[in-house]
Motif scaffolding. Structure first.
Motif: not given
Length: 428
Positions: A339, A358-362
């Protein structure tokens, strides 16, 4: 006094490795304790052919026996041979060459040539995340340095935004972001500078600024803008030239021929050499406008001819393409269970991953990247890491172009293992 304390350069804060290298062959290096490492840095992305290739060593030794140094106003046989070799390889009409010993001076040479060919124009435009070197001039052309102690005496460059496929503006798609950046560039040329623009300088793939792969549409758009405004287009290919991207030049990969290309790093087979290739349409320098005592180093030039011959003979552009494709596909697969990996980048052996919390917030994960570097050293793999411009969340995997599939698999296995260890410690 220790060896490190005797140096004028401060040691990198937090560097966990302190390795003393004593030997190198191909994609491998050894330290003074006899430990072997797979070198995924190519020693600052310079050993394109692989370290200490016998063909390069023999060419250098043979030249050492003949002539080691010549003033730049004389021809030598290595100079003529290298000119001929580069004429065979250079894109389009870039058939005029100038030489120096390192990339920063090559960039300065390109800038001087642009100013000479556009007299009276005062400005050079660069990209916001550009990196063009560490000389007084090229530091000013690179991304802003915090607390820059040289700012008062540096030349001025105008920075413009560029698209970032991983972090597009305002949620735009890449092509929309590219069009916006081109429109802002056009506005900057017309309204944002005094004294006219002599040149636009860019890396086709941003190197130390984040391994950002610029869209072809953006690069084509810049070329069209340069033609419309009669501006010199300079491509800084010091990191991307001579096979690194899977093509001899990124210009070949994108099918775009700029007015000037800077080259360096991978050309010398480990010897210091850099320079520019310029369009035959441009006026050259007059006597004294660009003359360096070691602007011609016959030993490095002989090594360069042997290096370029070997890159072609061994089809290393193809190997870089194939091994790079294998690496990026494995990294994309690795994303399914690691992840921390936010993005995978190429092309060729210009490979990197961006680590995020976090991949969503980068949100960048620089501490994790530092751990990858440290644990990689412990497991015998030297990964590259961005240490500049607060971009410490990038891991670079850029071995020599003669790296084998087995060696790349080893590097990726180690990377997967250390990422797993780090994710477990972070509880993700």
């Amino acid at each position: 006094m220790s060896a490190i304390s005797a140096l004028i350069h401060e040691p990198v804060a937090g560097d966990p490795t302190k390795i003393t290298l004593v030997r190198a062959r191909g994609s491998l290096v050894w330290d003074d304790q006899g430990r072997e490492y797979l070198d995924c840095t190519s020693q600052a992305w310079s050993n394109n052919l692989g370290a200490n290739d016998p063909r390069v060593v023999e060419a250098a030794i043979a030249q050492l026996r003949e002539i080691m140094h010549a003033r730049p106003n004389f021809n030598t046989l290595p100079l003529l041979a290298l000119n001929g070799k580069l004429r065979e390889l250079a894109p389009g009409d870039l058939k005029r060459f100038g030489y120096c010993l390192h990339g920063s001076l090559a960039v300065e040479m390109a800038l001087k040539l642009a100013y000479k060919n556009r007299p009276g124009r005062q400005n050079v435009i660069v990209l916001q995340d550009a990196y063009h070197g560490r000389s007084l001039t090229t530091m000013a052309a690179s991304w802003p340095h915090p607390n820059n102690p040289f700012l008062a005496i540096q030349p001025r460059f105008t920075r413009v935004p560029h698209p970032d496929p991983y972090r597009p503006r305002l949620g735009m798609d890449t092509e929309t972001d590219s069009k916006l950046c081109l429109a802002l560039l056009e506005d900057t040329i017309q309204k944002g500078v005094d004294g006219g623009v002599a040149a636009i300088m860019l890396e086709p793939i941003l190197g130390n600024g984040g391994h950002i792969v610029l869209p072809r549409s953006f690069l084509v758009g810049i070329q069209e803008i340069c033609k419309r405004h009669d501006i010199i287009l300079i491509w800084d290919e010091i990191q991307s030239c001579f096979g690194r991207t899977g093509a001899m030049f990124a210009a070949d990969l994108y099918g775009i021929v700029p007015d000037i290309i800077t080259f360096g790093k991978g050309i010398g087979g480990g010897f210091p050499l850099a320079g520019i290739m310029a369009s035959e349409r441009l006026s050259g320098f007059s006597g004294g406008e660009d003359a360096l005592t070691f602007g011609q180093f016959p030993v490095a030039m002989a090594a360069a001819v042997a290096t370029l011959d070997a890159i072609v003979a061994d089809d290393l552009c193809r190997n870089a393409h194939d091994i790079g494709e294998y690496a990026t596909q494995r990294l994309i697969q690795m994303m399914e269970h690691r992840k921390l990996i936010g993005d995978v980048r190429g092309p060729g052996l210009f490979v990197s991953i961006e680590l995020v919390k976090d991949r969503r917030t980068k949100e960048p994960a620089p501490q994790a990247a530092a751990e990858v570097y440290r644990l990689g050293v412990e497991k015998g793999v030297l990964f590259g890491e961005n240490r500049y411009a607060n971009l410490g969340n990038l891991i670079k995997i850029k071995p020599p172009l003669d790296v084998t599939r087995q060696q790349m698999a080893r590097a990726l296995d180690v990377l997967d293992d250390v990422l797993g260890t780090i994710e477990q410690s972070m509880g993700i």
